[in-house]
Design an enzyme around this catalytic site. Structure first.
Site, PDB file in Angstrom:
ATOM      1  CB  CYS A   7       2.399  -6.498   3.322  1.00 12.20           C
ATOM      2  SG  CYS A   7       3.142  -6.265   4.937  1.00 12.20           S
ATOM      3  NE  ARG A  21       1.184  -3.509  -1.714  1.00  3.80           N
ATOM      4  CZ  ARG A  21      -0.065  -3.035  -1.655  1.00  3.80           C
ATOM      5  NH1 ARG A  21      -0.627  -2.579  -2.751  1.00  3.80           N
ATOM      6  NH2 ARG A  21      -0.744  -3.007  -0.542  1.00  3.80           N
ATOM      7  CD1 TRP A  59       7.529  -1.150   3.623  1.00  3.81           C
ATOM      8  CD2 TRP A  59       5.958  -0.668   5.134  1.00  3.81           C
ATOM      9  NE1 TRP A  59       7.661   0.182   3.946  1.00  3.81           N
ATOM     10  CE2 TRP A  59       6.707   0.504   4.885  1.00  3.81           C
ATOM     11  CE3 TRP A  59       4.924  -0.597   6.045  1.00  3.81           C
ATOM     12  CZ2 TRP A  59       6.451   1.726   5.512  1.00  3.81           C
ATOM     13  CZ3 TRP A  59       4.663   0.607   6.666  1.00  3.81           C
ATOM     14  CH2 TRP A  59       5.425   1.752   6.402  1.00  3.81           C
ATOM     15  CG  ASN A  76      -1.128  -4.988   3.543  1.00  6.20           C
ATOM     16  OD1 ASN A  76      -0.312  -4.492   4.325  1.00  6.20           O
ATOM     17  ND2 ASN A  76      -1.741  -4.295   2.605  1.00  6.20           N
ATOM     18  N   GLY A  77      -1.566  -5.477   6.949  1.00  4.11           N
ATOM     19  CA  GLY A  77      -2.344  -4.692   7.913  1.00  4.11           C
ATOM     20  C   GLY A  77      -1.699  -4.762   9.283  1.00  4.11           C
ATOM     21  CD  GLU A 129       4.210  16.585  -6.146  1.00  3.82           C
ATOM     22  OE1 GLU A 129       3.781  16.651  -4.980  1.00  3.82           O
ATOM     23  OE2 GLU A 129       4.551  15.508  -6.674  1.00  3.82           O
ATOM     24  CE  LYS A 147       6.987  12.968  -6.743  1.00  2.14           C
ATOM     25  NZ  LYS A 147       5.899  13.332  -5.944  1.00  2.14           N
ATOM     26  CD  GLU A 153       8.001  11.075  -3.012  1.00  5.51           C
ATOM     27  OE1 GLU A 153       7.506  10.214  -2.264  1.00  5.51           O
ATOM     28  OE2 GLU A 153       7.335  11.690  -3.850  1.00  5.51           O
ATOM     29  CG  HIS A 190       7.572  37.134   6.067  1.00  5.62           C
ATOM     30  ND1 HIS A 190       7.152  38.256   6.752  1.00  5.62           N
ATOM     31  CD2 HIS A 190       7.220  37.355   4.770  1.00  5.62           C
ATOM     32  CE1 HIS A 190       6.541  39.087   5.932  1.00  5.62           C
ATOM     33  NE2 HIS A 190       6.557  38.570   4.719  1.00  5.62           N
ATOM     34  CE  LYS A 197       2.061   4.996  -6.458  1.00  2.25           C
ATOM     35  NZ  LYS A 197       2.590   6.320  -6.836  1.00  2.25           N
TER      36      LYS A 197
END
Ligand code: AGP
Length: 617
Positions: free
Chosen positions: A2, A28, A76, A102-103, A490, A494, A497, A513, A612
């Site tokens: 949030c 966010r 959120w 927020n939480g 990475e 990228k 996501e 393998h 984020k």
């Protein structure tokens, strides 16, 4: 996560400024938005599901009165689906107090049942509505002062929160509090402000107070009073944020992510060049780093920990530091550390990397290390963040605010800081001579102009061709060895996501393998194959892929025909010393993911389901 923006000012209408701040927090991730303001002894509330633009439309149709005080929020969803009734701000059932949060309040169900028994009514599925009614109950039962009622209510709460509370009875006063969810207080001549993080207030102030866990503050237009967990008034020096409002804006780019990819050469300069001392061939960090040569010499091993993209830079950092200073290390996913046996810390240094400095898993791991008696070096991009404040030692990267959910320049800044750390440790432990240090510093300074070619139209054309191809696949493999194995991880992160195409990063040596079973003409590979100790084996891997009709997108040095011959799509990069090649090779991987996501019409800066800063475990 949030987003919170609130203001209590000396006059005028603060709503446009609060909404501007809320838009800055869009990165966010959220599903609804709302704003509340006091007027004529009552509270006025507007809430909408969807983007902030929907809230703005609601305000256009049904305006709030001009007001010097307002609280706003982007939600959120944690408790209850995206719906107007669940959007913040939430009021108590007598509509006298409003709150944004927020939480997560872990014991909200029991609290809600108690409050219902005391006659309170609820209209949403949220934990937040429970808190605002609990505050209202305390205000009616002995805690008439809003600050006292908030503190009394929070004593009954278990969980994480950053809250702003406003009462119709005291319209020129806001109460803020935090526990494990970030909250900053902005200070200016025109008023006092609160937000989830600093970029939301840069258009109003650059001076901030950061609340610690358990603290509360009383915000009035002309002053802020800070209280510790015991309710005792405390003083704290404000920090001056050196970010500009423009850095928190898109600046004409279509997406923050593209802007931040292109800022990386500047990030190199801002993070490294003032810390590099060419004459001594050494690196000098600020006083917050806090290590002497003697303490560096006493370190016997280093444990790197982080999450997501920062974990990938941690993996690279472990290799860089070992390469230059011979200090052995390990890298752990921070969330996994909590399940590891509580062994003797001894002379182990823990390095925790986090762009936001608020990632719950990483903070929990840091506190666990400290509980076990270990020392933590934080590498972070946000001054005043929890990691920046609680780590025993600190290196700040100077990337500016990273707004796109997909981390790019922060990763680059972390690699830069880790390269500097490796030099510092190598010099302190006399594994690097002055001349070797001077050469490493020279290589870093020489890197910046070499990066420009990655932003040329020719490079863009190559990227576009590869992206047009990858946009059609449903899954692919990223392969790298040595320094480029973390890059493979990475690059895969990228792509997945922001484009939602399944992608896995693998050490190329693993391919035979198992993963090779996946290779087909519909299952391509992205191979990182620049010169160094892994070059020849990467060529073999690419041959194995092509022998099974697999397509190859290869990153190789411009003009390297051996790599070009093994690639269906060749992304050329400038040749640099192997240790610095990750800082070069990551850029086409970021650009590739961006162009694939763009072609697929994805919400690039705010990919679905992602936030984020993951401030909950
Ligand atoms: C990376 O693109 C993601 N946004 C995510 O994996 C991120 O790196 C992770 O959540 C860690 O964030 P931090 O660096 O702020 O701790």
């Amino acid at each position: 996560m949030c987003g919170i923006v609130a203001a209590v000012t000396t006059g005028g209408n603060v709503i446009p400024d609060v909404l501007h701040g809320l838009r800055t927090l869009e990165y966010r991730g959220y599903d609804s938005a709302g704003i509340a303001a006091p007027a004529e002894d009552s509270l006025h509330l507007r809430r909408q599901v969807g983007k902030i633009s929907a809230l703005e439309q609601e305000l256009a149709n049904n305006a709030l009165p001009d007001t010097p005080t307002a609280v706003a929020h982007t939600r959120w969803a944690t408790h209850g689906p995206p719906a107007t009734r669940n959007a913040h701000p939430h009021m108590d059932d007598e509509k006298k107090i409003v709150l944004v949060h927020n939480g997560i309040i872990e014991n909200y169900a029991e609290l809600r049942a108690d409050l219902q028994e005391r006659g309170h009514q609820f209209f949403s599925d949220t934990d937040t509505e429970v808190l605002v009614n609990l505050i209202a109950w305390h205000q009616k039962n002995g805690k008439e002062e809003l600050h006292d009622a908030v503190r009394a209510a929070l004593k009954e709460v278990h969980g994480a929160y950053a809250i702003v509370v406003l009462s119709a009875k005291t319209p020129d006063l806001l109460i803020v509090a935090r526990m494990d969810s970030p909250l900053v207080v902005g200070l200016s001549e025109e008023g006092s402000f609160a937000a989830s993080d600093m970029p939301a207030l840069l258009h109003l102030t650059r001076d901030f107070l950061v609340l610690e866990n358990g603290e509360t503050a009383v915000l009035r237009p002309k002053n802020v009073e800070l209280f510790n967990a015991e309710g005792v008034r405390i003083e704290r020096t404000a920090i001056r944020c050196d970010w500009t409002p423009e850095q928190a804006e898109k600046g004409g780019y279509p997406h923050f992510m593209l802007k931040e990819i292109e800022e990386q050469p500047d990030v190199l300069a801002r993070t490294a060049f003032d810390r590099c001392h060419d004459l001594t061939g050494d690196v000098h960090f600020e006083k917050e780093f806090g290590f002497t040569d003697a303490t560096i010499q006493s370190i016997q091993r280093i444990r790197f920990m982080a999450m997501g993209t920062s974990l990938h830079s941690a993996l690279l950092g472990q290799q860089m530091v070992a390469e230059l200073s011979a200090v052995p290390g390990e890298t752990l996913n921070a969330s996994e550390f909590l399940y590891s046996p509580n062994l003797e810390e001894g002379q182990t240094l823990t390095v925790i990397l986090s762009q936001s400095g608020e990632t719950a898993d990483s903070l929990r791991a840091m506190r666990e290390v400290q509980k076990r008696g270990g020392q933590v070096l934080g590498i972070c991009n946000v001054m005043g963040s929890t990691l920046a404040r609680e780590a025993d030692h600190l290196i700040l990267t100077h990337c500016g605010p990273e707004v796109g959910v997909a981390s790019t320049k922060a990763f680059f800044g972390q690699l830069t800081a880790l390269y500097l750390l490796a030099i510092r440790f190598g010099r302190a432990r006399e594994k690097l001579s002055k001349e070797q240090g001077q050469e490493l510093i020279h290589d870093l300074r020489a890197l910046r102009p070499k990066l420009d070619v990655l932003f040329s139209s020719e490079a863009a054309e190559r990227i576009q061709k590869a992206a047009d191809f990858l946009a059609q696949v449903s899954s692919c493999l990223f392969l790298g060895r040595g320094f480029h194995f973390p890059l493979a991880l990475e690059g895969a992160l990228k792509l997945k996501e922001i484009s939602y195409i399944h992608a896995e990063g693998y050490p190329a040596g693993e391919m035979k393998h198992g993963p090779i079973a996946l290779i087909s003409e519909d299952f391509p590979v992205v191979a990182i194959a620049t010169p160094g100790r892994t070059y020849e084996k990467m060529i073999s891997n690419m041959e194995e892929v092509r022998a099974r009709a697999g397509k190859v997108v290869a990153i190789g040095v411009a003009g390297d025909q051996r790599i070009a011959n093994q690639a269906d799509y060749f992304l050329a990069v400038p040749e640099v010393p192997e240790l610095l090649s990750p800082l070069v090779n990551i850029i086409p991987l970021q650009q590739l993911a961006y162009q694939v996501a763009l072609k697929l019409g994805r919400d690039i800066d705010q990919p679905r389901n992602l936030a984020k800063s993951v401030t909950v475990e």
